[in-house]
Design an enzyme around this catalytic site. Structure first.
Site, mmCIF file in Angstrom:
data_model
loop_
_atom_site.group_PDB
_atom_site.id
_atom_site.type_symbol
_atom_site.label_atom_id
_atom_site.label_comp_id
_atom_site.label_asym_id
_atom_site.label_seq_id
_atom_site.Cartn_x
_atom_site.Cartn_y
_atom_site.Cartn_z
ATOM 1 N N CYS A 117 0.860 -1.181 0.000
ATOM 2 C CA CYS A 117 0.000 0.000 0.000
ATOM 3 C C CYS A 117 0.891 1.224 0.000
ATOM 4 O O CYS A 117 1.479 1.583 1.022
ATOM 5 C CB CYS A 117 -0.897 -0.006 1.237
ATOM 6 N N ILE A 118 1.007 1.837 -1.145
ATOM 7 C CA ILE A 118 1.862 3.012 -1.247
ATOM 8 C C ILE A 118 1.235 3.939 -2.270
ATOM 9 O O ILE A 118 0.665 3.486 -3.268
ATOM 10 C CB ILE A 118 3.307 2.614 -1.615
#
Lengths: 165, 510
Positions: A89-90
């Site tokens: 998750c970026i």
């Protein structure tokens, strides 16, 4: 038959093989399919992940580079911004329109001018400096925030285990 | 794969003395496709991208990929100077890279003297390999290829080749009291005449470079603006799809000459892609034909559109590396053996089916065309029947092929027909074997037969002319006769094809 996407992926592959950033290796799993890559990221120095080697899989959409690839670690990675199934998750991997957590700057998100190299560098720095504002792995985030020594101990143990030590 | 995709890359410069060229080349790349700018366009926010790239992005989300500012495709403007810079850089690149690599090898060899037998091993690749442990096989291959393939582009004496001044400086030391031209034309001039020379030299140089640059520029991109013979195509605008129902939308696509199949969503996407392809071509001054644009659209269709391979797994059109050939062969053994048997059977009697059906066709065609055409008797107009060599008619007397000479049966049938046509009566084709030799030493006189056309209606003669030219082309297919059975068959000598044929040369058939 070459599409815009495969041409660009090849270009990036070439760039990454001739001039790879430190601690990062990436390339297509098979030459038959440029849309699935494997990347190997070395644990950043000075972080508890130091010495570890983390393989990840990148899957590119047909309309790359309009849309970002998805990235998933193929190993256990105890990290606030990595889901337990390995998904990363970026913000750089989030398409311009979507913002699952409503905190990201548009400029941080995916845009066609980004590249695999930039993704991997961002992920590397994310590993070194977790962002606990929007944790993907809540338990890891809490441990990181509240019990840092325990967090580091667990990560180091994971690294040693993954290296077979 | 390496050869098919050998793309110039900024990293090519990194290991040469000219490593600063890497960022320079990088800045000539579009940030979206990471390749050299192709028809660069500048946005309202002053970022530059390839026309096709930025149009695709804007049609997807209407924002500049660099700064996320909202923008519209209609506000894009050509960045002409960037186009020129890229073109000129691409012209200069191979020679400059070659020089840089040579320089680097020289440097490498100077650094490690006597470490190995240079006289024997002084090959470029070896030196390259040794220098850098990190170099991949692909790169060394590429370097080797570029060195062997374009040695003629090396122009070391060219001072424009960014070679650095240090190699150049020592040559200036000459004691004749003259100075070398500062523009590097190679002439040596008295210092006091330098000014006038420079003026002239500059002028000459400018003209030379203009002449030199014109060719590559034309090849790669530029079309002179507003070519009088072909007006630049006009840009098309995107559809307001919300105002169109399904039927009208498809109609729009058909009007544009592009496929209209698929779900509504796909149809909209296809039209958007078409608009982008079309307008990008307009930006470049219309250097592609519509056919090429349609091919581009088709390639989009196969990679991202309706005929794109399934997202899961590798594309079906490519055989996987780990394809189980043995398993496939055993699973489909029956089909394969049937196909092999078929092929073997066909090979063993190749003449059986095809020629027979042809002969039948000819006979079938006969009744419809029986009227009039048979009257044509002139030798040069005579069609060559698709039959056995023995039945070939002489084209004219010089023809060396006289295989019919000793064939009484053939000769008699020929005479029969000639007589028949000369007399203007219908000749009924029969099985040749049934003919009795009429006269064995009667001479065949082509002059008599040339009178025949006078009795022939004009239209028929015309048709016969066309006919002869038609047959003339097929006559070259000598191999056809090899497939025909040698026994006489029911082939009419003066038949016209059953179907009317069109004049491919463009002449008018009345």
């Amino acid at each position: 038959m070459t599409s815009v996407a495969s041409k660009r992926l090849y270009q990036e592959y070439k760039h990454l093989t001739t001039d790879p950033p430190e601690g990062i290796t990436a390339g297509p799993v098979s030459e038959d399919d440029l849309f699935v890559w494997e990347a190997i990221i070395a644990g950043p120095e000075g972080s508890p992940y130091e010495g570890g080697v983390f393989p990840a899989e990148l899957k590119f959409p047909k309309d790359y580079p309009l849309m970002p690839p998805s990235m998933r670690f193929l190993c256990d990675l105890w990290h606030p911004n990595v889901y337990t199934n390995g998904n990363v998750c970026i913000s750089i991997l989030h398409a311009p329109g979507e913002d699952p957590n409503h905190y990201e700057q548009a400029s941080e998100r995916w845009s066609p001018i980004q590249s695999v190299e930039k993704i991997l560098i961002s992920v590397m720095s994310m590993i070194a400096e977790p962002n606990d504002e929007s944790p993907a792995n809540v338990d890891a985030a809490r441990m990181w925030r509240e019990r840092r020594p325990e967090f580091e101990k667990r990560v180091k143990a994971d690294v040693r285990k993954s290296l077979g030590l | 794969m390496d050869d098919a995709f050998d793309i110039p890359d900024p990293t090519d410069w990194l290991e040469t003395p000219l490593k600063d060229f890497s960022p320079l080349e990088n800045s000539l790349h579009c940030d979206i496709c990471k390749e050299f700018y192709d028809t660069p366009m500048i946005t309202s926010c002053c970022h530059t991208f390839c026309s096709k790239c930025i149009r695709t992005c804007l049609s997807a989300n209407g924002k500049c990929p660099s700064c996320q500012a909202a923008d519209q495709a209609s506000k894009l403007r050509n960045n002409c100077i960037m186009q020129t810079v890229v073109e000129q850089f691409l012209v200069a690149r191979p020679a400059a890279l070659d020089v840089a690599r040579k320089e680097q090898q020289v440097g490498e060899q100077a650094k490690k003297p006597g470490k190995r037998k240079r006289t024997v091993l002084d090959s470029d690749d070896v030196a390259q390999e040794e220098r850098s442990g990190r170099m991949t096989r692909r790169k060394s291959k590429r370097i080797a290829a570029s060195q062997t393939s374009e040695p003629e582009t090396i122009e070391i004496e060219d001072s424009d080749a960014e070679d650095g001044d240090e190699a150049y400086a020592p040559e200036k030391e000459a004691d004749d009291g003259l100075m070398e031209c500062l523009f590097g034309c190679g002439k040596r001039i008295k210092p006091e005449e330098m000014d006038t020379h420079l003026d002239r030299c500059e002028q000459e140089k400018r003209e030379a470079s203009k002449a030199k640059s014109r060719t590559p520029v034309n090849i790669t991109n530029h079309r002179p603006p507003a070519a009088p013979d072909k007006p630049a195509p006009e840009r098309i605008s995107e559809l307001n799809v919300s105002l169109l129902n399904d039927k009208k939308l498809r109609q729009k696509l058909e009007d544009a000459g592009i496929p209209s199949w698929g779900a509504r969503q796909l149809v909209i996407k296809r039209h958007t892609e078409w608009v982008n392809i079309w307008n990008a071509n307009c930006d470049s001054g219309g250097k592609k034909s519509q056919r090429e644009l349609l091919r581009d659209l088709d390639s989009w269709e196969r990679t991202q559109g309706g005929r794109a391979p399934n997202q899961n797994g590798p594309s079906s059109s490519i055989m996987r590396k780990d394809f189980d050939g043995v398993g496939w062969a055993s699973n489909n053994r029956q089909d394969f053996s049937r196909l092999i048997a078929d092929a073997k059977r066909k090979k063993s009697n190749p003449s059986a089916e095809q020629p027979a059906t042809k002969a039948v066709d000819m006979v079938d065609a006969e009744p419809q065309s029986a009227n009039g055409v048979h009257m044509d008797g002139s030798d040069d107009l005579r069609p060559q029947p698709l039959s056995d060599q023995k039945h070939h008619l002489p084209d004219d007397n010089e023809q060396p092929d006289r295989s019919y000479e000793n064939n009484a049966e053939a000769l008699s049938s020929i005479r029969d027909k000639v007589e028949a046509t000369n007399e203007g009566r219908h000749y009924e084709p029969q099985i040749n074997a049934g003919f009795e030799p009429a006269t064995t030493n009667g001479d065949h006189d082509p002059t008599t037969s040339t009178e025949a056309p006078t009795t022939t209606p004009v239209g028929v003669e015309h048709e016969a002319l066309l006919l002869s030219s038609h047959w003339g082309s097929t006559r070259k297919d000598e191999h056809l006769s090899a497939h025909l059975p040698s026994s006489p068959v029911k082939v009419p000598m003066f038949a016209v094809p059953a179907r009317p044929f069109s004049d491919v040369d463009g002449g008018n058939v009345s």
